[in-house]
Design an enzyme around this catalytic site. Structure first.
Site, PDB file in Angstrom:
ATOM      1  N   ASP A 183      -6.149   2.967  -9.979  1.00  0.00           N
ATOM      2  CA  ASP A 183      -7.145   4.147 -10.519  1.00  0.00           C
ATOM      3  C   ASP A 183      -8.345   3.366 -10.918  1.00  0.00           C
ATOM      4  O   ASP A 183      -8.733   3.925 -11.971  1.00  0.00           O
ATOM      5  CB  ASP A 183      -6.083   4.738 -11.479  1.00  0.00           C
ATOM      6  CG  ASP A 183      -4.861   5.335 -10.880  1.00  0.00           C
ATOM      7  OD1 ASP A 183      -4.910   6.062  -9.752  1.00  0.00           O
ATOM      8  OD2 ASP A 183      -3.933   5.270 -11.470  1.00  0.00           O
ATOM      9  N   GLU A 184      -8.843   2.635 -10.438  1.00  0.00           N
ATOM     10  CA  GLU A 184      -9.995   1.855 -10.829  1.00  0.00           C
ATOM     11  C   GLU A 184     -11.427   2.605 -10.574  1.00  0.00           C
ATOM     12  O   GLU A 184     -12.353   2.227 -10.967  1.00  0.00           O
ATOM     13  CB  GLU A 184     -10.039   0.340 -10.600  1.00  0.00           C
ATOM     14  CG  GLU A 184      -9.174  -0.597 -11.327  1.00  0.00           C
ATOM     15  CD  GLU A 184      -7.922  -0.688 -10.155  1.00  0.00           C
ATOM     16  OE1 GLU A 184      -7.829   0.079  -9.268  1.00  0.00           O
ATOM     17  OE2 GLU A 184      -6.851  -1.600 -10.399  1.00  0.00           O
ATOM     18  N   LYS A 225     -11.652   2.909  -7.048  1.00  0.00           N
ATOM     19  CA  LYS A 225     -12.019   2.339  -5.667  1.00  0.00           C
ATOM     20  C   LYS A 225     -12.660   3.236  -4.717  1.00  0.00           C
ATOM     21  O   LYS A 225     -13.621   2.779  -3.878  1.00  0.00           O
ATOM     22  CB  LYS A 225     -10.762   1.459  -5.088  1.00  0.00           C
ATOM     23  CG  LYS A 225     -10.287   0.412  -5.842  1.00  0.00           C
ATOM     24  CD  LYS A 225      -9.024   0.063  -5.185  1.00  0.00           C
ATOM     25  CE  LYS A 225      -7.645   1.067  -5.246  1.00  0.00           C
ATOM     26  NZ  LYS A 225      -7.365   1.356  -6.839  1.00  0.00           N
ATOM     27  N   GLY A 226     -12.235   4.281  -4.741  1.00  0.00           N
ATOM     28  CA  GLY A 226     -12.692   5.373  -3.704  1.00  0.00           C
ATOM     29  C   GLY A 226     -14.256   5.594  -3.740  1.00  0.00           C
ATOM     30  O   GLY A 226     -14.975   5.676  -2.722  1.00  0.00           O
ATOM     31  N   GLY A 239      -4.521   7.756  -4.474  1.00  0.00           N
ATOM     32  CA  GLY A 239      -5.100   8.954  -4.642  1.00  0.00           C
ATOM     33  C   GLY A 239      -6.840   8.544  -4.929  1.00  0.00           C
ATOM     34  O   GLY A 239      -6.862   8.018  -5.888  1.00  0.00           O
ATOM     35  N   HIS A 240      -7.694   8.590  -3.976  1.00  0.00           N
ATOM     36  CA  HIS A 240      -8.865   8.045  -4.153  1.00  0.00           C
ATOM     37  C   HIS A 240      -9.863   9.449  -4.276  1.00  0.00           C
ATOM     38  O   HIS A 240      -9.841  10.197  -3.205  1.00  0.00           O
ATOM     39  CB  HIS A 240      -9.260   7.471  -3.036  1.00  0.00           C
ATOM     40  CG  HIS A 240      -8.339   5.977  -2.909  1.00  0.00           C
ATOM     41  ND1 HIS A 240      -8.385   5.414  -1.947  1.00  0.00           N
ATOM     42  CD2 HIS A 240      -7.874   5.320  -3.735  1.00  0.00           C
ATOM     43  CE1 HIS A 240      -7.635   4.179  -2.289  1.00  0.00           C
ATOM     44  NE2 HIS A 240      -7.198   4.344  -3.539  1.00  0.00           N
ATOM     45  N   GLN A 289      -3.959   1.168  -4.773  1.00  0.00           N
ATOM     46  CA  GLN A 289      -3.268   0.587  -6.264  1.00  0.00           C
ATOM     47  C   GLN A 289      -4.090  -0.546  -6.559  1.00  0.00           C
ATOM     48  O   GLN A 289      -5.422  -0.640  -6.603  1.00  0.00           O
ATOM     49  CB  GLN A 289      -1.893   0.109  -5.723  1.00  0.00           C
ATOM     50  CG  GLN A 289      -0.898   1.292  -5.330  1.00  0.00           C
ATOM     51  CD  GLN A 289      -0.838   1.684  -3.959  1.00  0.00           C
ATOM     52  OE1 GLN A 289      -0.812   0.903  -2.988  1.00  0.00           O
ATOM     53  NE2 GLN A 289      -1.036   3.017  -3.603  1.00  0.00           N
ATOM     54  N   ARG A 344      -2.331   9.268 -17.631  1.00  0.00           N
ATOM     55  CA  ARG A 344      -2.234   7.820 -17.361  1.00  0.00           C
ATOM     56  C   ARG A 344      -2.163   7.238 -18.656  1.00  0.00           C
ATOM     57  O   ARG A 344      -2.580   8.009 -19.828  1.00  0.00           O
ATOM     58  CB  ARG A 344      -3.519   7.489 -16.645  1.00  0.00           C
ATOM     59  CG  ARG A 344      -3.623   7.810 -15.378  1.00  0.00           C
ATOM     60  CD  ARG A 344      -4.900   7.340 -14.641  1.00  0.00           C
ATOM     61  NE  ARG A 344      -4.860   7.919 -13.363  1.00  0.00           N
ATOM     62  CZ  ARG A 344      -6.177   8.400 -12.811  1.00  0.00           C
ATOM     63  NH1 ARG A 344      -7.457   8.209 -13.258  1.00  0.00           N
ATOM     64  NH2 ARG A 344      -6.034   8.702 -11.547  1.00  0.00           N
TER      65      ARG A 344
HETATM   66  P1  IMP Z   1       5.143   3.737  -5.838  1.00  0.00           P
HETATM   67  O1  IMP Z   1       4.090   3.016  -5.028  1.00  0.00           O
HETATM   68  O2  IMP Z   1       5.245   5.104  -5.223  1.00  0.00           O
HETATM   69  O3  IMP Z   1       6.508   3.080  -5.347  1.00  0.00           O
HETATM   70  O4  IMP Z   1       5.049   3.545  -7.278  1.00  0.00           O
HETATM   71  C1  IMP Z   1       5.300   2.149  -7.827  1.00  0.00           C
HETATM   72  C2  IMP Z   1       4.528   2.249  -9.097  1.00  0.00           C
HETATM   73  O5  IMP Z   1       3.110   1.839  -8.613  1.00  0.00           O
HETATM   74  C3  IMP Z   1       4.451   3.154 -10.008  1.00  0.00           C
HETATM   75  O6  IMP Z   1       4.296   2.834 -11.470  1.00  0.00           O
HETATM   76  C4  IMP Z   1       3.529   3.973  -9.424  1.00  0.00           C
HETATM   77  O7  IMP Z   1       2.968   5.062 -10.833  1.00  0.00           O
HETATM   78  C5  IMP Z   1       2.392   2.927  -9.153  1.00  0.00           C
HETATM   79  N1  IMP Z   1       1.467   3.387  -8.203  1.00  0.00           N
HETATM   80  C6  IMP Z   1       1.613   3.655  -6.995  1.00  0.00           C
HETATM   81  N2  IMP Z   1       0.414   4.026  -6.278  1.00  0.00           N
HETATM   82  C7  IMP Z   1      -0.637   4.026  -7.301  1.00  0.00           C
HETATM   83  C8  IMP Z   1      -2.144   4.601  -7.324  1.00  0.00           C
HETATM   84  O8  IMP Z   1      -2.626   4.758  -6.342  1.00  0.00           O
HETATM   85  N3  IMP Z   1      -2.612   4.125  -8.401  1.00  0.00           N
HETATM   86  C9  IMP Z   1      -1.819   3.881  -9.515  1.00  0.00           C
HETATM   87  N4  IMP Z   1      -0.634   3.598  -9.658  1.00  0.00           N
HETATM   88  C10 IMP Z   1       0.081   3.668  -8.568  1.00  0.00           C
END
Ligand code: IMP
Length: 425
Positions: free
Chosen positions: A13-14, A16-17, A40-41, A225, A306
């Protein structure tokens, strides 16, 4: 433009998109190489907001082909929904614009069910996954029993695979979790239908990327991520199930490391995290709440609030090492306007050299930097930024040891201040 990898330096969530969208102006291809629709970008173009979970952020550019690489896990329904949503906004997505690797693994209904049931069973110890089936799909990939996209193009092959896999999954769903069993024939029918719609987009993504390289085109690799959600380098086990670091761009796309010219790390001007796990600079007080409110820090995928805190220099410095960062783009600097002073974590107590194996019990050492009161969201040149704001960026840059070459002061494409040449080439 050179071949550039863009990765998150914190917990995702920095922003990047937005940076990928800015850089994609000069790219021939934008490639996703890991993760899936857990990402989620958010893009804001001409005041219109678009949230992408699976399609690369270059999809709004006519000049580039978007590639979903072999390292991505694909939920075909989500991919079709995103294609349809774009079509609903008047953008036709053609097979020239979108190429999906035939080797990408598919998120199946049992992956979605298991992700949810496991999280529920963990209770207070849950990881806080996005429940999009990401972990169970990567598990099956590594266990050599995954379903890949080309399986969706051949009913006999898909049926034969599922007949081997689903009985075991059903035992787990029914006997262990008390859930409903899944039906192989229904799954074959549903996923063959999805395969038929996706088929025009499925092709040899490795061949395409190499042909772009041969004609000296440029490729932008879009990480999802962040570094500390990486399954090897993150705050394990509170991580995602893929490698999110720059090194993964090559394996997840089929482009060799010698082709990479630049690695850009995206760092938010403060820190956020969704889900459970260590967060040394988390602010659980009023100021943390303020960051959440002013920065609209709610998950683009799950809508969860968040967790918010201060910039963590040792964390981003470690990300610079792991990813081999050549430049940093700093996002959401405007959110800090109006604070009298801004805490920055400059070290962890007792860790002068090196990085701790676990962040669970570290104590941050803070420096207070002077804040600025001016609204900076309309600034477009470095020279327009208030002196204390510039000092904030320069101080972080010096402590991390990587130049900050882009500063983002708002969600739109135009809300961007460029300091380095990479972003103007
Ligand atoms: P998963 O990727 O759904 O298995 O989630 C594992 C961990 O990564 C959890 O803490 C999610 O909140 C976090 N996470 C997964 N995708 C994102 C992202 O795009 N942004 C921020 N956190 C993420």
């Amino acid at each position: 433009m050179p071949n550039v990898i863009v990765v998150g330096t914190q917990w995702g969530d920095e922003g990047k998109g937005k940076v990928v969208d800015v850089l994609s102006r000069h790219a021939d291809a934008v490639v996703r190489f890991q993760g899936g629709n857990n990402a989620g970008h958010t893009l804001v173009v001409d005041g219109e907001q678009l949230v992408l979970h699976l399609l690369p952020s270059g999809i709004l550019r006519d000049n580039c082909t978007c590639v979903v690489g072999n390292g991505v896990v694909v939920d075909p329904r989500v991919m079709l929904d995103e294609i349809r949503e774009l079509e609903g906004r008047g953008r036709t997505i053609t097979p020239r614009q979108l190429v999906v690797s035939a080797q990408a693994h598919i998120i199946m209904p049992y992956h979605l069910a298991l992700d949810r049931l496991r999280e529920e069973a963990k209770g207070a110890k849950r990881i806080g996954t996005t429940c999009r089936g990401i972990g169970p799909t990567y598990e099956d990939k590594v266990a050599r029993r995954g379903v890949v996209i080309c399986d969706l193009l051949d009913a006999d092959r898909l049926r034969s695979k599922l007949e081997a896999i689903v009985p075991e999954k059903n035992r787990m769903l029914v006997d262990w979790y008390g859930d409903e069993p899944l039906d192989v024939e229904k799954m074959v029918a549903d996923y063959i239908e999805l395969g038929e719609v996706l088929a025009p987009f499925v092709s040899d993504s490795v061949g395409l990327l190499h042909s772009i390289q041969r004609r000296a085109g440029s490729i932008l690799f879009e990480g999802a991520q962040g570094t500390f959600l990486d399954v090897d380098h993150g705050t394990y086990p509170f991580v995602t199930s893929s490698n999110t670091v720059a090194g993964a761009a090559c394996a997840g796309s089929g482009v060799g490391p010698t082709a990479i010219d630049e690695v850009v790390g995206i760092a938010k001007a403060y820190t956020t995290r969704v889900g459970a796990g260590a967060f040394p600079t988390e602010d659980l007080g009023e100021l943390g709440e303020r960051l959440r409110r002013v920065g609209s820090e709610f998950g683009a995928t799950t809508g969860r609030p968040r967790r918010c805190g201060w910039f963590d220099v040792p964390l981003v410095r470690q990300a610079a090492r792991i990813n081999g960062l050549t430049r940093i783009a700093m996002t959401k600097l405007d959110v800090l306007s109006g604070l009298a002073s801004i805490p920055v974590c400059v070290a962890y107590e007792g860790h002068v050299d090196g990085f701790p194996a676990s962040l669970d019990a570290v104590t941050p050492v803070y420096e207070e930097l002077p804040g600025w009161s001016e609204d900076i969201s309309k600034c477009r040149q470095v020279s327009e930024l208030p002196a204390d704001c510039l000092r904030y960026v320069a101080h972080l840059e010096e402590l991390i040891g990587v130049p900050v070459e882009l500063v983002s002061v708002g969600p739109g494409r135009e809300d961007t201040i460029v300091r380095g040449d990479l972003f103007t080439r």
